[in-house]
Design an enzyme around this catalytic site. Structure first.
Site, PDB file in Angstrom:
ATOM      1  N   ALA A 178       7.249 -11.739  -5.861  1.00  0.00           N
ATOM      2  CA  ALA A 178       8.299 -10.798  -5.736  1.00  0.00           C
ATOM      3  C   ALA A 178       8.770 -11.097  -4.257  1.00  0.00           C
ATOM      4  O   ALA A 178       8.244 -11.012  -3.350  1.00  0.00           O
ATOM      5  CB  ALA A 178       7.702  -9.369  -6.139  1.00  0.00           C
ATOM      6  N   PRO A 179      10.325 -10.640  -4.212  1.00  0.00           N
ATOM      7  CA  PRO A 179      10.979 -10.388  -2.811  1.00  0.00           C
ATOM      8  C   PRO A 179      10.294  -9.507  -1.967  1.00  0.00           C
ATOM      9  O   PRO A 179       9.806  -8.483  -2.596  1.00  0.00           O
ATOM     10  CB  PRO A 179      12.340 -10.257  -3.163  1.00  0.00           C
ATOM     11  CG  PRO A 179      12.610 -10.408  -4.614  1.00  0.00           C
ATOM     12  CD  PRO A 179      11.253 -10.265  -5.426  1.00  0.00           C
ATOM     13  N   GLY A 180      10.203  -9.479  -0.907  1.00  0.00           N
ATOM     14  CA  GLY A 180       9.756  -8.642   0.053  1.00  0.00           C
ATOM     15  C   GLY A 180       8.316  -8.927   0.564  1.00  0.00           C
ATOM     16  O   GLY A 180       7.669  -9.958  -0.119  1.00  0.00           O
ATOM     17  N   GLY A 183       1.844  -7.151  -0.779  1.00  0.00           N
ATOM     18  CA  GLY A 183       0.875  -5.967  -0.580  1.00  0.00           C
ATOM     19  C   GLY A 183      -0.481  -6.525  -0.293  1.00  0.00           C
ATOM     20  O   GLY A 183      -0.943  -7.638  -0.796  1.00  0.00           O
ATOM     21  N   LYS A 199       2.403  -6.658 -11.772  1.00  0.00           N
ATOM     22  CA  LYS A 199       1.350  -6.769 -10.614  1.00  0.00           C
ATOM     23  C   LYS A 199       0.224  -6.897 -11.078  1.00  0.00           C
ATOM     24  O   LYS A 199      -0.195  -6.504 -12.157  1.00  0.00           O
ATOM     25  CB  LYS A 199       1.561  -5.396 -10.164  1.00  0.00           C
ATOM     26  CG  LYS A 199       2.839  -4.975  -9.347  1.00  0.00           C
ATOM     27  CD  LYS A 199       2.885  -3.658  -8.571  1.00  0.00           C
ATOM     28  CE  LYS A 199       3.905  -3.056  -7.940  1.00  0.00           C
ATOM     29  NZ  LYS A 199       3.936  -1.619  -7.369  1.00  0.00           N
ATOM     30  N   ASP A 238       7.801   4.837 -13.001  1.00  0.00           N
ATOM     31  CA  ASP A 238       6.774   4.905 -14.175  1.00  0.00           C
ATOM     32  C   ASP A 238       6.108   3.491 -13.973  1.00  0.00           C
ATOM     33  O   ASP A 238       6.767   2.529 -13.495  1.00  0.00           O
ATOM     34  CB  ASP A 238       7.184   5.197 -15.401  1.00  0.00           C
ATOM     35  CG  ASP A 238       6.167   5.292 -16.722  1.00  0.00           C
ATOM     36  OD1 ASP A 238       5.030   5.639 -16.242  1.00  0.00           O
ATOM     37  OD2 ASP A 238       6.658   5.436 -17.770  1.00  0.00           O
TER      38      ASP A 238
END
Length: 450
Positions: A178-180, A183, A199, A238
């Site tokens: 995913a962009p960014g 984690g 995720k 959510d």
């Protein structure tokens, strides 16, 4: 399923009274005649109904949409040959039920139905037909979310996964990072055309993990589950959690599949042409806050920074505290609202120990008393540094708009209110849609439970 009313070219109080009777609310109105007059005037004015723009009909779902202390009547209205959405928001106050708001825009109605809020309870059993109707009123929302926000979460899960898999096939895309920033606990992946981010939880956090002992996958999953069950205050996404699900290997970029097999070996495995996930978390796709601020206009940046502070306030009022206040845990929607989407560092606010170092002079090396305490310690004065806002102007704006968030007083007061049994009242529509501001409430305010 749908009740349809012809109109004499314009909205009338008599017609509004018929509409207000649709959900058969078992509570008295404070003054239904006054509400009918005010609502009809608002609709005629907002939609410019008159001799050159006549009202043909209005239709409403033959059911009430209930959430918290309020209810909605939802339908469509045809003016001058064009059909648009309409919703009346009702509040049950101490002196009776009142119409609080008239909603006539798709974007506003979409926010009312947002998955960042608690699910609506709907008195209509034909949910497939209802979802099709809601999709016509709000076509930009994914179909699966329509099912989930009226309480049919299992059907919503099936539809969301079908949207993801069929979209990948039709666009000939692959799932990849995913962009960014990635984690330290959760690994997110998506494709350019997919509306969702998937995720998985790593077996072990990365070296950037900063919370001591890692409590494990089940502890993280429990936090995501709790956010699904909570009143999400319009400021938390959510999430859908799938268990024991198989997906084709060909959906994944080969190098990424190799990575997740390495990083989440206890949860992911390959058998033949399929990938097995013991758990899979799915959320609506947002633009990570740092990525958004890097590419947006100055005006957009200012709006988003102000809404970031409101997001933190809203979450606090629902007893949610994100101890990892790093801006990378927040995302921006297409409508420029800010939401918390990463929950591995979420704690119950009333369990947090709010402390401060502001009494220490610069250069003092004294070890503060709180250093030896157990549990989650929070220093409000450090919020600004953790959020990583990219320039002085935005940091100054945050202090001006939300300076009290940097104080012990704000957080201990919020803890005290929650412990005393106060609960949040959430307003899910703009103030401009309200009929009166005499009883105006903040976006999220604490009011007594009893």
């Amino acid at each position: 399923f749908i009740k349809k009313y012809k109109a004499p070219g314009y909205m009338t109080p008599c017609l509004i009274k018929k509409i207000l009777a649709v959900p058969s609310i078992n509570a008295r109105f404070k003054n239904i005649s006054n509400d009918a007059n005010v609502v009809s005037k608002r609709i005629n004015k907002e939609l410019q109904i008159g001799e050159k723009r006549d009202l043909k009909f209005i239709e409403v779902v033959n059911a009430g949409f209930y959430r918290n202390r309020g209810a909605y009547i939802v339908g469509a209205i045809k003016v001058n040959g064009k059909t648009g959405p309409i919703a009346l928001a009702l509040l049950n106050r101490q002196d009776g039920v009142q119409v609080d708001s008239v909603i006539l825009r798709e974007s506003t109605l979409s926010h009312v139905f947002s998955s960042t809020l608690a699910n609506l309870h709907v008195t209509e059993k034909r949910y497939h037909e209802l979802v099709k109707y809601l999709s016509r009123l709000m076509p930009t929302r994914p179909l699966g979310e329509h099912y989930s926000t009226i309480g049919y979460n299992h059907v919503g899960k099936l539809v969301v996964m079908d949207q993801i898999t069929s979209g990948l096939k039709s666009k000939k895309e692959f799932l990849d990072h995913a962009p960014g920033p990635q984690g330290s606990v959760v690994l997110g992946f998506t494709s350019p055309s997919t509306d969702f981010v998937l995720k998985i939880i790593r077996d072990h956090p990365t070296s950037q993990y900063k919370w001591g002992k890692f409590e494990g996958k089940e502890n993280v999953l429990s936090k995501y589950r709790s956010m699904h069950k909570k009143n999400r205050s319009g400021s938390m996404l959510d999430n859908i959690i799938y268990s024991n699900i198989w997906l084709p290997c060909k959906m994944f970029k080969e190098s990424f599949l190799t990575e997740i097999l390495r990083e989440a070996n206890m949860s992911v495995s390959v058998t033949g042409d399929d990938v097995f996930f013991s758990h899979l978390i799915v959320q609506r796709k947002l633009i990570p806050l740092p990525l958004f601020l890097k590419n947006c206009t100055p005006e957009e940046a200012e709006k988003v920074v102000i809404r970031l502070g409101q997001c933190i306030r809203n979450n606090a009022a629902t007893n949610v505290f994100n101890k990892d206040l790093d801006g990378r845990n927040y995302g921006v929607s297409p409508l420029r609202f800010v939401y918390l989407f990463d929950y591995d560092a979420v704690e119950v606010l009333t369990d947090v120990k709010v402390r401060t170092n502001t009494h220490l002079e610069d250069g003092e090396e004294e070890i503060p008393d709180w250093y030896f305490e157990d549990g989650t310690i929070f220093l409000p004065e450090e919020i600004e540094a953790h959020l990583r806002l990219p320039n002085k102007g935005l940091r100054r704006l945050f202090r001006e708009a939300h300076g009290e968030l940097l104080s012990v007083k704000y957080w201990t007061k919020m803890q005290g209110l929650i412990n005393e049994g106060y609960v949040p009242r959430v307003r899910t529509y703009p103030r401009t849609t309200q009929l009166s501001l005499k009883n105006d409430e903040a976006n999220l305010s604490l009011t007594p439970k009893y």
